[in-house]
Design a protein around this motif. Structure first.
Motif, PDB file in Angstrom:
ATOM      1  N   GLY A  69      -0.169   4.708 -11.993  1.00 26.17           N
ATOM      2  CA  GLY A  69      -0.382   5.381 -10.929  1.00 26.17           C
ATOM      3  C   GLY A  69       1.350   5.717 -10.274  1.00 26.17           C
ATOM      4  O   GLY A  69       0.783   6.674  -9.412  1.00 26.17           O
ATOM      5  N   ASN A  70       2.008   5.016 -10.778  1.00 23.99           N
ATOM      6  CA  ASN A  70       3.698   5.401 -10.114  1.00 23.99           C
ATOM      7  C   ASN A  70       3.973   6.814 -10.980  1.00 23.99           C
ATOM      8  O   ASN A  70       4.640   7.874  -9.760  1.00 23.99           O
ATOM      9  N   VAL A  71       3.182   7.333 -11.823  1.00 24.10           N
ATOM     10  CA  VAL A  71       4.085   8.710 -12.418  1.00 24.10           C
ATOM     11  C   VAL A  71       3.323   9.504 -11.218  1.00 24.10           C
ATOM     12  O   VAL A  71       4.170  10.759 -11.386  1.00 24.10           O
ATOM     13  N   ILE A  72       2.406   9.075 -10.091  1.00 20.76           N
ATOM     14  CA  ILE A  72       1.921  10.353  -9.544  1.00 20.76           C
ATOM     15  C   ILE A  72       2.450  10.526  -8.477  1.00 20.76           C
ATOM     16  O   ILE A  72       2.769  10.252  -7.350  1.00 20.76           O
ATOM     17  N   ASP A  73       3.476  11.351  -8.826  1.00 20.41           N
ATOM     18  CA  ASP A  73       4.971  11.417  -7.519  1.00 20.41           C
ATOM     19  C   ASP A  73       5.977  12.549  -7.745  1.00 20.41           C
ATOM     20  O   ASP A  73       6.634  13.422  -9.049  1.00 20.41           O
ATOM     21  N   PHE A  74       5.601  12.997  -6.670  1.00 22.09           N
ATOM     22  CA  PHE A  74       5.684  14.854  -6.527  1.00 22.09           C
ATOM     23  C   PHE A  74       6.952  15.610  -5.983  1.00 22.09           C
ATOM     24  O   PHE A  74       7.065  15.748  -5.224  1.00 22.09           O
ATOM     25  N   GLY A  75       7.190  14.319  -5.716  1.00 24.88           N
ATOM     26  CA  GLY A  75       8.677  14.252  -4.404  1.00 24.88           C
ATOM     27  C   GLY A  75       9.948  14.578  -5.397  1.00 24.88           C
ATOM     28  O   GLY A  75      11.006  14.834  -5.182  1.00 24.88           O
TER      29      GLY A  75
ATOM     30  N   ILE B 122      -1.197   4.401  -3.742  1.00 26.21           N
ATOM     31  CA  ILE B 122      -1.953   2.982  -3.739  1.00 26.21           C
ATOM     32  C   ILE B 122      -3.346   2.882  -3.726  1.00 26.21           C
ATOM     33  O   ILE B 122      -3.462   1.688  -4.036  1.00 26.21           O
ATOM     34  N   VAL B 123      -3.896   4.128  -4.410  1.00 22.69           N
ATOM     35  CA  VAL B 123      -5.485   3.546  -5.016  1.00 22.69           C
ATOM     36  C   VAL B 123      -5.081   2.773  -6.232  1.00 22.69           C
ATOM     37  O   VAL B 123      -5.392   1.602  -6.080  1.00 22.69           O
ATOM     38  N   PHE B 124      -3.716   2.692  -6.683  1.00 23.42           N
ATOM     39  CA  PHE B 124      -3.994   1.939  -7.961  1.00 23.42           C
ATOM     40  C   PHE B 124      -3.453   0.542  -7.587  1.00 23.42           C
ATOM     41  O   PHE B 124      -4.028  -0.496  -8.405  1.00 23.42           O
TER      42      PHE B 124
END
Lengths: 291, 291
Positions: free
Chosen positions: B108-114, B171-173
């Motif tokens: 889930g931490n890979v979902i970071d578009f910043g 945060i869902v993960f």
């Protein structure tokens, strides 16, 4: 062609490459990089990125008190000279020496260590370039823009050619194309930078690469990235004006000369996302493009 | 962990992502980016990069007059919620639900578009994330640092756990791992940011992801990248002090908490070259690392 906001991080990346080549002292690197931030702040974004890069690298040399690319330029000339006999042979044995020599000249443009991201684990902070792989790619793969037929025809009807070199190392590849043009009966004048800027060729590189023994070499009297005509010497401007045909190497020359209206053939690899996007190409594309 | 000169171009790249999400007006993008140059000029390089990023994104929000990540955060929460039933099932059917849930939390931490470079042709200027591919990678590939055995044993002897969330979507993960911890009889308190910063989760994301229905969620009252304890609320500091075990998500929390001396398990992907180099890992490595 103007500065985009995507150029800003790239200006810093290029500066870091120069700084790491220039000094091991991290506090000096940081201090100079911070002063480059102010330089970027006053960039004229209506001009090609080459203007900004000129000012940035002038400042880096001034603050370092030296040319950080001096040693690596010489190193790349030597690497390219070792390849010279094999490449010369490749050209002479090919069915169309001009075609082969022009492809090799484009391959030579990939030898540019001022732009690419440094390797993380490379002490020098410079990307290793796969020269032989690049040569194969330039010979066997199609170019993204290929105006070779127009190039061949325009060369055929031109007696006097001005050849604008780009980087050290690459200048050995330029020598091969120039020798090919001379063997076709052309009179070629080559131009280098007046003083160091990034890894661009100067008279020292022209001598080191053997180019001065092949044709007349003039310098443009400037330390500009690319060719900004109004900042070059009257002698260079005269040569530019009189040339029936100009061969221009590298992205910096493309950025700064594309709107001059002169008949120019641009041989280069598009090395940044901004320029590639403007050309509708992917980054890393190789071009032989008529103005 | 301190700011390196390699962080400077990265600060600008992150800013460009935020600016493109915040406005279509290129002159506004350029004006704000230039003001970020001055902000970088006064960065305290002795502090972790998260300090600088905090000031930079505070300035961007202030100058844009809004939170540029608002819409995309909500979008990512919805994408992740659609995956929730399948992931929940995967955890419940696995031989070691804690193992599976912790691996998914790292994915889930890979979902970071910043942080990542925007795609060239993406209108939003944001990298598309291959969520399903990332999940497979996190489940089937070994982690670069894997302290799972210590994690499992420390979870077993801890009754009260503080869980520091990182991004929206992710945060869902986190909810899935927290539900797993609760099913093991643990009392979990989750923490979010007090107000928007990049794509970090706030109370709004905790509600949107359903986390507020699963456990107590507190906010740290700050808009800081990572967790800088002295800038958080007394309530958060108390929760941090009292927790027997802290689970910390994301690189920002790692940078800012690694030297606190607290028993913390860091679950994250190392997203930048500087942090990865300090850890002796390659960029993109996934970690479950005990402090």
């Amino acid at each position: 062609m103007k500065v985009h906001i995507d150029c800003f991080p790239c200006f810093l990346k290029q500066s870091i490459i120069a700084l790491r080549l220039g000094t091991q002292d991290e506090s000096v690197q940081e201090r100079i990089l911070k002063s480059i931030l102010s330089e970027i702040n006053i960039v004229d974004t209506s001009k090609p990125p080459a203007y900004a890069t000129t000012f940035i690298h002038r400042k880096i040399r001034h603050l370092l008190g030296k040319d950080p690319f001096k040693n690596i330029k010489s190193e790349y000339n030597q690497i390219a000279l070792k390849l010279y006999p094999e490449l010369k042979n490749m050209i002479e044995e090919s069915p169309d020496p001009l075609w082969t020599a022009s492809r090799l000249a484009i391959a030579g443009n990939v030898i540019d260590f001022g732009i690419f991201t440094p390797h993380q684990n490379s002490g020098a902070g410079v990307t290793s370039v796969d020269i032989e792989g690049t040569i194969e790619k330039a010979i066997y793969n199609p170019l993204a823009v290929d105006d070779y037929i127009l190039f061949r025809d325009d060369v055929a009807i031109s007696d006097e050619i001005l050849y604008l070199t780009d980087n050290a190392g690459e200048i050995v590849f330029d020598r091969l194309l120039i020798e090919t043009l001379i063997s076709l009966g052309k009179k070629v004048k080559a131009a280098v930078k007046g003083s160091p800027v990034i890894n661009d060729s100067t008279m020292e590189d022209a001598r080191e690469s053997g180019l001065t023994e092949v044709c007349e070499v003039i310098d443009n009297s400037s330390d500009i990235v690319g060719t900004i005509l109004e900042w070059t010497s009257p002698e260079f401007q005269e040569a530019f004006k009189n040339a029936q045909l100009v061969i221009s190497k590298g992205q910096g020359n493309f950025e700064t000369l594309i709107e001059t209206g002169k008949k120019i053939f641009f041989l280069f690899q598009s090395k940044c996302d901004v320029v590639s996007k403007e050309l509708g190409l992917s980054t890393g594309s190789m071009l032989l493009k008529k103005s």
